[in-house]
Design a protein around this motif. Structure first.
Motif, PDB file in Angstrom:
ATOM      1  N   GLN A  22       0.848  -1.130  -0.055  1.00 29.80           N
ATOM      2  CA  GLN A  22       0.127  -0.094   0.047  1.00 29.80           C
ATOM      3  C   GLN A  22       0.843   1.185   0.041  1.00 29.80           C
ATOM      4  O   GLN A  22       1.821   1.457   0.740  1.00 29.80           O
ATOM      5  N   VAL A  23       0.553   2.290  -0.842  1.00 25.29           N
ATOM      6  CA  VAL A  23       1.119   3.342  -0.726  1.00 25.29           C
ATOM      7  C   VAL A  23       0.246   4.413  -0.137  1.00 25.29           C
ATOM      8  O   VAL A  23      -0.746   4.537  -0.486  1.00 25.29           O
ATOM      9  N   THR A  28       5.949   7.180  -2.370  1.00 31.47           N
ATOM     10  CA  THR A  28       6.999   6.005  -2.654  1.00 31.47           C
ATOM     11  C   THR A  28       8.398   6.575  -2.137  1.00 31.47           C
ATOM     12  O   THR A  28       8.650   7.571  -1.903  1.00 31.47           O
ATOM     13  N   VAL A  50      -3.088   2.174  -3.578  1.00 32.07           N
ATOM     14  CA  VAL A  50      -2.823   3.763  -3.389  1.00 32.07           C
ATOM     15  C   VAL A  50      -4.191   4.150  -2.540  1.00 32.07           C
ATOM     16  O   VAL A  50      -5.174   4.052  -2.848  1.00 32.07           O
ATOM     17  N   CYS A  54      -3.148   9.469   0.126  1.00 33.79           N
ATOM     18  CA  CYS A  54      -1.817   9.881  -0.688  1.00 33.79           C
ATOM     19  C   CYS A  54      -1.933  10.840  -1.574  1.00 33.79           C
ATOM     20  O   CYS A  54      -3.182  11.357  -2.051  1.00 33.79           O
ATOM     21  N   LYS A  58      -2.118   8.810  -8.702  1.00 36.38           N
ATOM     22  CA  LYS A  58      -1.691   7.385  -8.681  1.00 36.38           C
ATOM     23  C   LYS A  58      -1.226   6.952  -9.991  1.00 36.38           C
ATOM     24  O   LYS A  58      -0.290   6.088 -10.035  1.00 36.38           O
ATOM     25  N   ILE A  61       2.680   7.830  -9.348  1.00 32.19           N
ATOM     26  CA  ILE A  61       3.114   6.879  -8.623  1.00 32.19           C
ATOM     27  C   ILE A  61       3.193   5.415  -9.295  1.00 32.19           C
ATOM     28  O   ILE A  61       4.680   4.808  -9.273  1.00 32.19           O
ATOM     29  N   SER A  79      -7.713   2.594  -7.275  1.00 34.23           N
ATOM     30  CA  SER A  79      -6.755   2.947  -6.776  1.00 34.23           C
ATOM     31  C   SER A  79      -5.718   1.656  -6.623  1.00 34.23           C
ATOM     32  O   SER A  79      -5.081   1.619  -5.817  1.00 34.23           O
TER      33      SER A  79
END
Length: 96
Positions: A22-23, A28, A50, A54, A58, A61, A79
């Motif tokens: 999971q971000v 990151t 994501v 955040c 996305k 990322i 996500s």
């Protein structure tokens, strides 16, 4: 570079997978990239989630993770990010 047919095949394989990483609001970082790189070498195909908190986009990322791990971006849907990287030692997926 993956073809459209290969991406469709990988999406069908990834459908039943659960996200492994999971971000979050931290985005990151070097440690996350290292863990993803180790995991994708063993699995070849993985999902990354994501979280809503955040700050980064996305798609940004996903592009950053694909570039830093040397993997191919299969899809960004909702996500969830799907990445593929052919394993050197544990090759399990045969692309069409």
């Amino acid at each position: 570079m993956l073809t459209g047919k290969q991406k469709r095949y990988l999406r069908s394989l990834a459908h039943h997978l659960e996200p492994i990483f999971q971000v979050g609001k931290g985005g990151t970082n070097e440690q996350l990239v290292r863990h993803i790189n180790e995991a994708i070498e063993k699995r070849e195909l993985m999902k990354i989630s994501v979280l809503n908190n955040c700050i980064e986009d996305k798609h940004d990322i996903a592009a950053e993770l694909a570039e830093s791990t040397g993997s191919e971006l299969v899809q960004v849907i909702g996500s969830t990010i799907i990445l593929y990287k052919e394993s050197k030692d544990h090759k399990t997926i045969e692309l069409p």
